[in-house]
Motif scaffolding. Structure first.
Motif, PDB file in Angstrom:
ATOM      1  N   VAL A 197       0.807  -1.128   0.021  1.00 47.04           N
ATOM      2  CA  VAL A 197       0.068  -0.155   0.173  1.00 47.04           C
ATOM      3  C   VAL A 197       0.757   1.193  -0.040  1.00 47.04           C
ATOM      4  O   VAL A 197       0.626   2.321  -0.916  1.00 47.04           O
ATOM      5  N   ALA A 198       1.906   1.045   0.715  1.00 44.47           N
ATOM      6  CA  ALA A 198       2.730   2.675   0.795  1.00 44.47           C
ATOM      7  C   ALA A 198       3.567   2.494  -0.755  1.00 44.47           C
ATOM      8  O   ALA A 198       3.599   3.672  -0.797  1.00 44.47           O
ATOM      9  N   GLN A 199       3.896   1.600  -1.046  1.00 48.74           N
ATOM     10  CA  GLN A 199       4.601   1.495  -2.562  1.00 48.74           C
ATOM     11  C   GLN A 199       3.688   2.184  -3.397  1.00 48.74           C
ATOM     12  O   GLN A 199       3.937   2.993  -4.372  1.00 48.74           O
ATOM     13  N   ILE A 200       2.255   1.863  -3.638  1.00 51.34           N
ATOM     14  CA  ILE A 200       1.376   2.510  -4.495  1.00 51.34           C
ATOM     15  C   ILE A 200       1.342   3.979  -4.036  1.00 51.34           C
ATOM     16  O   ILE A 200       1.116   4.496  -5.258  1.00 51.34           O
ATOM     17  N   ASP A 201       1.244   4.296  -2.868  1.00 53.52           N
ATOM     18  CA  ASP A 201       1.094   5.859  -2.703  1.00 53.52           C
ATOM     19  C   ASP A 201       2.322   6.377  -3.181  1.00 53.52           C
ATOM     20  O   ASP A 201       2.066   7.568  -3.753  1.00 53.52           O
ATOM     21  N   GLU A 202       3.574   5.927  -2.793  1.00 52.33           N
ATOM     22  CA  GLU A 202       4.644   6.595  -3.283  1.00 52.33           C
ATOM     23  C   GLU A 202       4.825   6.737  -4.880  1.00 52.33           C
ATOM     24  O   GLU A 202       5.072   7.719  -5.482  1.00 52.33           O
ATOM     25  N   THR A 203       4.287   5.675  -5.464  1.00 54.11           N
ATOM     26  CA  THR A 203       4.181   5.719  -6.791  1.00 54.11           C
ATOM     27  C   THR A 203       3.206   6.579  -7.532  1.00 54.11           C
ATOM     28  O   THR A 203       3.619   7.508  -8.604  1.00 54.11           O
ATOM     29  N   LEU A 204       2.099   7.064  -6.730  1.00 49.59           N
ATOM     30  CA  LEU A 204       1.288   7.834  -7.287  1.00 49.59           C
ATOM     31  C   LEU A 204       1.761   9.207  -7.003  1.00 49.59           C
ATOM     32  O   LEU A 204       1.608  10.199  -7.790  1.00 49.59           O
ATOM     33  N   ALA A 205       2.581   9.335  -5.918  1.00 50.09           N
ATOM     34  CA  ALA A 205       3.152  10.669  -5.780  1.00 50.09           C
ATOM     35  C   ALA A 205       4.341  11.078  -6.903  1.00 50.09           C
ATOM     36  O   ALA A 205       4.302  12.141  -7.152  1.00 50.09           O
ATOM     37  N   ASN A 206       4.781  10.055  -7.172  1.00 54.06           N
ATOM     38  CA  ASN A 206       5.764  10.255  -8.376  1.00 54.06           C
ATOM     39  C   ASN A 206       5.136  10.517  -9.708  1.00 54.06           C
ATOM     40  O   ASN A 206       5.555  11.495 -10.543  1.00 54.06           O
ATOM     41  N   LEU A 207       3.952   9.889  -9.914  1.00 52.79           N
ATOM     42  CA  LEU A 207       3.196  10.190 -11.068  1.00 52.79           C
ATOM     43  C   LEU A 207       2.740  11.549 -11.064  1.00 52.79           C
ATOM     44  O   LEU A 207       2.912  12.290 -11.996  1.00 52.79           O
ATOM     45  N   ALA A 208       2.281  12.076  -9.838  1.00 52.06           N
ATOM     46  CA  ALA A 208       1.693  13.449  -9.694  1.00 52.06           C
ATOM     47  C   ALA A 208       2.924  14.504  -9.938  1.00 52.06           C
ATOM     48  O   ALA A 208       2.673  15.687 -10.605  1.00 52.06           O
ATOM     49  N   SER A 209       4.066  14.239  -9.250  1.00 49.32           N
ATOM     50  CA  SER A 209       5.045  15.006  -9.591  1.00 49.32           C
ATOM     51  C   SER A 209       5.556  14.994 -10.842  1.00 49.32           C
ATOM     52  O   SER A 209       5.996  16.118 -11.461  1.00 49.32           O
ATOM     53  N   LEU A 210       5.498  14.036 -11.962  1.00 51.16           N
ATOM     54  CA  LEU A 210       6.060  14.139 -13.199  1.00 51.16           C
ATOM     55  C   LEU A 210       5.018  14.800 -14.103  1.00 51.16           C
ATOM     56  O   LEU A 210       5.259  15.694 -14.743  1.00 51.16           O
ATOM     57  N   LEU A 211       3.572  14.603 -13.620  1.00 49.29           N
ATOM     58  CA  LEU A 211       2.354  15.432 -14.483  1.00 49.29           C
ATOM     59  C   LEU A 211       2.633  16.980 -14.152  1.00 49.29           C
ATOM     60  O   LEU A 211       2.354  17.837 -14.939  1.00 49.29           O
ATOM     61  N   GLN A 212       3.049  17.280 -12.913  1.00 49.45           N
ATOM     62  CA  GLN A 212       3.118  18.581 -12.579  1.00 49.45           C
ATOM     63  C   GLN A 212       4.511  19.312 -13.515  1.00 49.45           C
ATOM     64  O   GLN A 212       4.077  20.429 -13.544  1.00 49.45           O
ATOM     65  N   ARG A 213       5.372  18.695 -13.872  1.00 44.15           N
ATOM     66  CA  ARG A 213       6.210  19.065 -14.739  1.00 44.15           C
ATOM     67  C   ARG A 213       5.698  19.617 -16.065  1.00 44.15           C
ATOM     68  O   ARG A 213       6.471  20.482 -16.751  1.00 44.15           O
ATOM     69  N   ILE A 214       4.720  18.936 -16.347  1.00 50.95           N
ATOM     70  CA  ILE A 214       3.936  19.500 -17.864  1.00 50.95           C
ATOM     71  C   ILE A 214       2.688  20.151 -17.584  1.00 50.95           C
ATOM     72  O   ILE A 214       1.882  20.340 -18.317  1.00 50.95           O
ATOM     73  N   ASP A 215       2.406  20.525 -16.145  1.00 49.42           N
ATOM     74  CA  ASP A 215       1.390  21.365 -15.750  1.00 49.42           C
ATOM     75  C   ASP A 215       0.005  20.557 -16.176  1.00 49.42           C
ATOM     76  O   ASP A 215      -1.070  21.347 -16.467  1.00 49.42           O
ATOM     77  N   VAL A 216      -0.099  19.487 -15.602  1.00 45.04           N
ATOM     78  CA  VAL A 216      -1.218  18.679 -15.804  1.00 45.04           C
ATOM     79  C   VAL A 216      -1.809  18.150 -14.414  1.00 45.04           C
ATOM     80  O   VAL A 216      -0.928  17.636 -13.714  1.00 45.04           O
ATOM     81  N   ASP A 217      -2.881  18.665 -14.109  1.00 41.65           N
ATOM     82  CA  ASP A 217      -3.448  18.269 -12.750  1.00 41.65           C
ATOM     83  C   ASP A 217      -3.843  16.731 -12.838  1.00 41.65           C
ATOM     84  O   ASP A 217      -4.679  16.130 -13.620  1.00 41.65           O
ATOM     85  N   PRO A 218      -3.530  16.079 -11.702  1.00 40.70           N
ATOM     86  CA  PRO A 218      -3.783  14.676 -11.815  1.00 40.70           C
ATOM     87  C   PRO A 218      -5.272  14.298 -11.964  1.00 40.70           C
ATOM     88  O   PRO A 218      -5.660  13.330 -12.681  1.00 40.70           O
ATOM     89  N   SER A 219      -6.367  15.098 -11.462  1.00 36.42           N
ATOM     90  CA  SER A 219      -7.748  14.958 -11.800  1.00 36.42           C
ATOM     91  C   SER A 219      -8.003  15.184 -13.223  1.00 36.42           C
ATOM     92  O   SER A 219      -8.863  14.252 -13.925  1.00 36.42           O
ATOM     93  N   ARG A 220      -7.185  15.908 -13.985  1.00 34.82           N
ATOM     94  CA  ARG A 220      -7.650  16.005 -15.353  1.00 34.82           C
ATOM     95  C   ARG A 220      -6.966  14.781 -16.168  1.00 34.82           C
ATOM     96  O   ARG A 220      -7.314  14.583 -17.182  1.00 34.82           O
ATOM     97  N   PHE A 221      -5.993  14.608 -15.620  1.00 30.71           N
ATOM     98  CA  PHE A 221      -4.812  13.375 -16.206  1.00 30.71           C
ATOM     99  C   PHE A 221      -5.968  12.201 -16.398  1.00 30.71           C
ATOM    100  O   PHE A 221      -5.834  11.256 -17.313  1.00 30.71           O
ATOM    101  N   ALA A 222      -6.723  11.743 -15.307  1.00 27.72           N
ATOM    102  CA  ALA A 222      -7.297  10.618 -15.226  1.00 27.72           C
ATOM    103  C   ALA A 222      -8.225  10.236 -16.342  1.00 27.72           C
ATOM    104  O   ALA A 222      -8.133   9.397 -17.095  1.00 27.72           O
ATOM    105  N   ALA A 223      -8.881  11.168 -16.778  1.00 30.07           N
ATOM    106  CA  ALA A 223      -9.868  10.912 -17.688  1.00 30.07           C
ATOM    107  C   ALA A 223      -9.242  10.830 -19.055  1.00 30.07           C
ATOM    108  O   ALA A 223     -10.023   9.978 -19.919  1.00 30.07           O
ATOM    109  N   HIS A 224      -8.165  11.079 -19.474  1.00 35.00           N
ATOM    110  CA  HIS A 224      -7.522  11.029 -20.614  1.00 35.00           C
ATOM    111  C   HIS A 224      -6.367  10.045 -20.545  1.00 35.00           C
ATOM    112  O   HIS A 224      -5.240  10.135 -21.325  1.00 35.00           O
TER     113      HIS A 224
END
Ligand code: 3EB
Length: 322
Positions: free
Chosen positions: A244-271
């Motif tokens: 469970v902790a690894q999934i949370d950390e993985t999602l934090a890494n994903l959010a951080s990568l998306l932030q680099r291109i100014d994509v909000d994780p909530s907008r990310f999901a649908a696409h």
């Protein structure tokens, strides 16, 4: 006066349940990737069976073109292209290529030469699947040997221009390296993750040859191709053996990568389409629940049994934001 070049159209990429035989009858299908021993795939240059067992065998990864598709072979590599995007795949038997290092070197030498000479010379994304990825102690670990062969086969390559990638262990005991990937006529822009040391800068403790991949690739068509992402912060694995902790950390890494291109994780999901690789397929429902809890409108999720390239990691995700 010369005509301005038309803007390239994005690659259609997603997961579908239509039978492969039907998909391959559709003129715009560039590639169909099926998973596991029971995937029903016709003999077609655009069809590839990946040796990872899926949790849902009817789900296929489908790439769609935006112009007429051509296909061909070049030695043991096969390809299809619509002029903007190139799908290619190569499968290399370790027994006849000097083990995993030689197989990786051969695969990368072949694909690098083919892609460089093609009308689509920009490597954007690679998927690598090899057996027994964690077998061997220290620098004898097969993943590290794969990294050696890959780097040798890629040849001189600027650190800041590696393609995005995934490297996962198949669990079926078949010692055939599978590499498939995407190249394009227009270059992409590699994206690194500020939470993670760039893989090519990993310190010596992870092996003699650092892994040669970018954390993500932003295409000329504004798609983000997300590399294999796990619970690695800085260069260190986190939360050994705590799923469970690894999934949370993985999602934090994903959010951080998306932030680099100014994509909000909530907008990310649908696409977006994600794959999750599970060392233990019994973790599937927990992982799926956790991913949908964070990304409720996720476009698609493909769960695959596969070994992560560090033995303490239980889960890894990759995907595309379109
Ligand atoms: C990591 O962050 C996890 O060797 O191509 C992720 C993505 C990983 C790609 C590769 C390895 C690769 O280092 C492992």
């Amino acid at each position: 006066m010369t005509e301005p070049e038309p803007l390239p159209l994005p690659l259609g990429i997603g997961y579908e349940r239509t039978p492969a035989s039907e998909l391959l009858g559709q003129a715009d299908v560039l590639a169909v990737i099926g998973f596991g021993a029971s995937a029903a795939l016709p003999d077609d240059l655009r069809a590839l069976r990946v040796g990872l067992e899926p949790l849902d065998a009817s789900l296929l990864e489908v790439w769609r073109a935006s112009a007429p598709v051509q296909t061909g072979r070049a030695g043991d590599l096969r390809w299809s292209s619509d002029g903007e995007h190139l799908f290619f795949a190569i499968e290399v038997d370790e027994a006849t290529h000097g083990g995993i290092t030689g197989a990786a070197e051969h695969a990368y030498r072949t694909l690098a030469a083919f892609v460089a000479a093609s009308a689509t010379p920009h490597l954007l994304r690679l998927w690598n699947y090899l057996d027994a990825i964690n077998l061997g102690e220290g620098d004898a670990e097969r993943y590290r040997q794969f990294c050696d062969g890959r780097a040798r086969g890629m040849g001189a390559h600027p650190d800041t221009r590696y393609p995005a990638a995934t490297a996962i262990g198949r669990q079926d005991g078949v010692r055939v390296l599978q590499v498939y990937g995407l190249a394009a006529r227009h270059a992409g822009v590699p994206v690194e993750n500020p939470r993670q040391v760039s893989a090519w800068r990993y310190p010596r403790q992870y092996g003699p040859t650092a892994p040669t991949f970018a954390r993500g690739m932003l295409t000329a068509t504004s798609q983000l191709l997300i590399s294999g992402t796990a619970a690695v912060v800085g260069h260190a694995s986190q939360h050994h053996d705590d799923l469970v902790a690894q999934i949370d950390e993985t999602l934090a890494n994903l959010a951080s990568l998306l932030q680099r291109i100014d994509v909000d994780p909530s907008r990310f999901a649908a696409h977006s389409f994600l794959k999750a690789y599970l060392r233990d397929p019994a973790d599937a429902s927990l992982v799926a629940q956790a991913l949908y809890a964070h990304l409720p409108s996720l476009g698609g999720l493909l769960l695959l049994a596969g070994d992560i390239c560090r033995s303490e990691l239980l889960v890894e995700i990759d995907g595309v934001h379109r």
